[in-house]
Design a protein around this motif. Structure first.
Motif, PDB file in Angstrom:
ATOM      1  N   ILE A  64       0.844  -1.208   0.000  1.00 20.97           N
ATOM      2  CA  ILE A  64       0.000   0.000   0.000  1.00 20.97           C
ATOM      3  C   ILE A  64       0.875   1.251   0.000  1.00 20.97           C
ATOM      4  O   ILE A  64       0.579   2.241  -0.691  1.00 20.97           O
ATOM      5  N   MET A  65       1.953   1.227   0.766  1.00 28.83           N
ATOM      6  CA  MET A  65       2.860   2.376   0.813  1.00 28.83           C
ATOM      7  C   MET A  65       3.459   2.650  -0.570  1.00 28.83           C
ATOM      8  O   MET A  65       3.515   3.801  -1.023  1.00 28.83           O
ATOM      9  N   PHE A  66       3.884   1.582  -1.250  1.00 31.09           N
ATOM     10  CA  PHE A  66       4.447   1.768  -2.584  1.00 31.09           C
ATOM     11  C   PHE A  66       3.394   2.305  -3.543  1.00 31.09           C
ATOM     12  O   PHE A  66       3.669   3.199  -4.354  1.00 31.09           O
ATOM     13  N   ASP A  67       2.174   1.779  -3.451  1.00 31.02           N
ATOM     14  CA  ASP A  67       1.097   2.236  -4.342  1.00 31.02           C
ATOM     15  C   ASP A  67       0.751   3.700  -4.100  1.00 31.02           C
ATOM     16  O   ASP A  67       0.333   4.413  -5.025  1.00 31.02           O
ATOM     17  N   ALA A  68       0.912   4.143  -2.848  1.00 29.43           N
ATOM     18  CA  ALA A  68       0.611   5.536  -2.505  1.00 29.43           C
ATOM     19  C   ALA A  68       1.778   6.465  -2.814  1.00 29.43           C
ATOM     20  O   ALA A  68       1.710   7.669  -2.536  1.00 29.43           O
ATOM     21  N   GLY A  69       2.841   5.915  -3.405  1.00 31.85           N
ATOM     22  CA  GLY A  69       3.994   6.744  -3.733  1.00 31.85           C
ATOM     23  C   GLY A  69       4.918   7.011  -2.557  1.00 31.85           C
ATOM     24  O   GLY A  69       5.766   7.905  -2.620  1.00 31.85           O
TER      25      GLY A  69
END
Length: 816
Positions: free
Chosen positions: A539-544
């Protein structure tokens, strides 16, 4: 002068027809008026001339001639004539938005010196037009043109102070990192010394110390006498940019120039260097040596330095000195003094002494500010005195002091640290809501069960106090990310409640930070939710948001605690792929993930992590890893507990070393392929360590043999080296005897002692040599490989035959 001015007009371009006369531009007034006809040779216009310049200057020549034609003594009117016409044409150029042409023309006039002032020809309307154009240039980002325009206007004695707001130009110069232009503009104004300070300060606020220093050097070149305001501004800029060393260089430069700083410069310098108590005290002493008396600010900065250094004793001495000075009327302690000394005691968790300072404040008639109240509340909270902290919070409200978000967060954190999770949530929602849902009554000290958490959040407390019922209306509370992070810790192991808080954060416009996600991952660990921890990283990666080392380490810890070491290693490798460097906690979490090793692969993985940790500059607990590897070596190879105890690592003097050579040797062998193991190097090891290295290598060979990898060659064990014709040392003999006992008596392997003569170096500790360059001296039953003529040294080895090794492996595999 008239001739010069006419040449100026004709040198730019051949003028067009005279708008004031029917005569051609090449003709002069009639000779009947007493003037001689003159021929004008048109000059070629330079290729770099601007057409805007031409359009302004082209109309100057004819009006001048016409004006002079009307007067008998034209030379008396030349100065006023030139200024009047020039002012008229300048205004015409401004109306046509041809500012660059106006600048070039005025500069040419300035060079010729024909006109010194235009101020009498610019009325209020004209100045409004000029001001409008200057503002347009600044707004459109044409700073160079704007400053050049104002520079030429100032030369002709036109007022430039009110043309634009100085702050607008300075702000644009700061954004474009142009300190020289900012200083040039400031020099045009009468209050330049104030603007110089503003320029340096603005660059400091933008953390652009390079530009601030350039501005400082440019300003110094314009000053005739030292200006303490400028010195103070550049020192403060150094502090804002975090470069305290530059501030010291500036101070030393002043002393070298025999410039004595004033008290304000010393205070700024001390404030920038508060992190270095000894240097601050040295400045304080130098200030007194120069005859400067410290003021209240000086003492406050000293107290701040004591607070940073944790020097409670020195802070107390300064406070006593201040009280003495106040008693004789030399100084008056202010709220900053009391707030700072309170913080000194609060940080040292001396809450009783902090409360004593509060009494001193009230006795002196000084009202506590928000900083003082926050420090007092924090002192009690750090000491675990939740009720005392809440009582101080109530006193703060009754005193009319408005609490900031830090005060709220301190109370919430105190409740969470005391495991009063229900109370923390009641406070939060009552502060955040439109009305009081709870109050500061007696809290339940027990931790809530997860199922009762939501009910505790919304249920009002049974005890309330009327004097703070209007709290939410009087002091609106705006939660921060830190607030929600505190509450996330109060969720315990309730993953879904924590996710709901994350959702609430986003609804109020806050973005979870690394701490938020790390806490959520840790909550997953409490509920053995490895999948949830991995999902959060995605999720952190997807949120940039690129997870930091804390987030990854927390997720690795979750995997380790859930006995999922494979997933932990995947995350470890993923960290390195994303160039996130593991820290000491990351490495130790992985190395302590196992209580024992079951396979050589597990040992290899941990040894690889161990070596990464060494290369990264961290010092692991070698002894802990050695014990596990020893247990694995002894347990995998044999089941004889008696022999295992005999060679136990209980002899700590042999194994406890600053850096374990044992682990390095084992890692060097086990991280190779089995086919590459032709020699086992135990040089420099004790007999216990040598035993473990040999057992580790044999364990790897045995495990790989069971997987179908055969033994292709004999194995040589390198024990040590001596000089030629020299008796082996006692250490070599002990290790050799121990290896013979292990290989022959315990494992039943066939071994042959072998001496290798070589002509390399007389050192007693060698790396594993290239076997093709060695000559083995023949022993009974052996044939020498080659013959050598030089015998400078002898390498002592043991040879394990391939045949006996194969027999041992076959027995072990069959038994298994």
């Amino acid at each position: 002068m008239l001739t010069d001015f006419l040449i100026l007009g004709s040198s730019i371009v051949t003028p067009p027809p005279n708008p004031y006369s029917s005569s051609s531009p090449s003709t002069t007034p009639s000779p009947s008026h007493g003037h001689r006809r003159r021929r004008h040779k048109p000059k070629r216009t330079p290729s770099h001339s601007h057409s805007h310049s031409s359009s302004i200057s082209c109309t100057l020549q004819a009006p001048l001639n016409h004006y002079i034609h009307e007067h008998d003594n034209a030379s008396e009117f030349v100065p006023s004539l030139n200024a009047k016409l020039l002012a008229k044409e300048v205004l015409a150029g401004i109306r046509g938005r041809k500012v660059l042409a106006v600048i070039n023309t005025l500069k040419r006039v300035q060079d010729l010196g024909g006109v010194s002032s235009l101020s009498s020809h610019f009325d209020g309307h004209a100045m409004d037009l000029v001001s409008k154009e200057c503002r347009h240039l600044v707004k459109s980002g044409q700073l160079q043109e704007a400053v050049q325009f104002m520079e030429v206007l100032a030369h002709f004695q036109l007022p430039v102070r009110e043309l634009v707001k100085p702050s607008d130009i300075i702000k644009q110069c700061v954004y474009s990192h142009d300190p020289d232009l900012a200083v040039r503009y400031a020099c045009l104004l009468p209050h330049a010394h104030i603007l110089f300070c503003n320029i340096i300060s603005e660059f400091g606020k933008r953390r652009d110390l390079v530009s601030a220093l350039k501005a400082y050097e440019a300003v110094k070149n314009t000053l005739d006498t030292p200006n303490m305001y400028i010195y103070r501004a550049i020192i403060d800029a150094c502090g804002l940019c975090g470069d305290f060393m530059k501030s010291r260089y500036i101070y030393e430069d002043l002393l070298n120039q025999k410039i004595t700083p004033n008290i304000y410069v010393f205070n700024s310098l001390m404030n920038v260097n508060t992190h270095d108590l000894s240097y601050t005290l040295n400045l304080y002493q130098n200030m007194q040596n120069l005859g400067l008396k410290p003021d209240m600010t000086s003492y406050n900065i000293l107290l701040k330095a004591c607070c940073v250094a944790g020097r409670v004793d020195l802070a107390q001495d300064i406070y006593r000195e201040l009280k003495q000075l106040e008693s004789v009327g030399r100084l008056k302690l202010d709220v900053f003094t009391y707030s700072t000394i309170i913080k000194v005691f609060a940080d040292a968790k001396l809450w009783q002494m902090a409360l004593k300072i509060k009494d001193d404040m009230l006795s002196a008639g000084v009202s506590l500010n928000t900083v003082a109240w926050s420090s007092l509340i924090n002192a009690c909270a750090h000491a675990g005195l939740v009720e005392q902290a809440i009582q101080l919070f109530e006193e703060m409200l009754l005193a009319g002091s408005e609490p900031n978000t830090q005060c709220f967060n301190i109370i919430l954190h105190a409740c969470v640290e005391a495991c009063q999770y229900d109370r923390a949530f009641r406070f939060f929602y009552s502060w955040k809501g439109n009305k009081m849902l709870g109050s500061f009554g007696e809290g339940n000290n027990s931790k809530l069960e997860h199922g009762d958490m939501q009910a505790a959040i919304t249920a009002p407390n049974s005890v309330s106090r009327s004097h703070i019922l209007s709290f939410a209306e009087r002091f609106p509370f705006t939660p921060t990310i830190a607030t929600y992070n505190i509450l996330l810790k109060a969720c315990g192991t309730d993953y879904y409640h924590a996710k709901a808080l994350i959702t609430e954060m986003k609804k109020v416009g806050l973005s979870p930070n690394y701490i938020s996600w790390s806490i959520l991952i840790d909550i997953c660990g409490g509920s053995d939710n490895v999948g949830g921890a991995i999902e959060i990283l995605r999720i952190m990666f997807d949120a940039g948001i690129k997870p930091d080392v804390v987030a990854y380490t927390t997720a690795i810890k979750v995997c380790v605690e859930s006995k999922n070491f494979k997933q932990a290693l995947v995350l470890y490798e993923e960290m390195k792929t994303h160039e996130i460097h593991p820290n000491w906690v990351t490495y130790n979490t992985l190395l302590r993930a196992r209580n024992r090793y079951g396979s050589v692969l597990e040992v290899q993985q941990c040894l690889a992590i161990y070596q990464d940790m060494r290369k990264a500059g961290y010092k692991p607990n070698d002894y802990y890893l050695e014990e596990l590897i020893e247990e694995w070596c002894e347990g995998v190879i044999q089941d004889n507990s008696k022999i295992q105890r005999e060679f136990s690592s209980s002899n700590l003097s042999e194994l406890e070393r600053p850096q374990s050579l044992l682990l390095e040797k084992i890692a060097a062998h086990l991280l190779k392929r089995v086919a590459d193991i032709l020699a086992i190097d135990v040089q420099g090891l004790t007999k216990v360590e040598a035993r473990l290295v040999i057992l580790a290598v044999l364990g790897m060979i045995k495990e790989n043999y069971g997987s179908g990898h055969s033994v292709n060659d004999d194995i040589l064990i390198i024990i040590g080296a001596t000089k030629a014709d020299e008796t082996p040392s006692q250490h070599i003999l002990e290790v050799q005897q121990a290896m013979i006992k292990l290989l022959q008596n315990e494992l039943g392997l066939e071994i042959f002692p072998a001496k290798t003569r070589f002509a390399l170096s007389d050192t007693s500790k060698l790396e594993i040599p290239n076997l093709t360059n060695l000559s083995i001296e023949a022993l009974p039953g052996e044939k020498a490989l080659t013959t050598v003529t030089r015998r400078p040294a002898v390498l002592h080895r043991l040879k394990v035959t391939k045949k006996s090794l194969y027999g041992w492996l076959h027995r072990k595999v069959s038994i298994k």
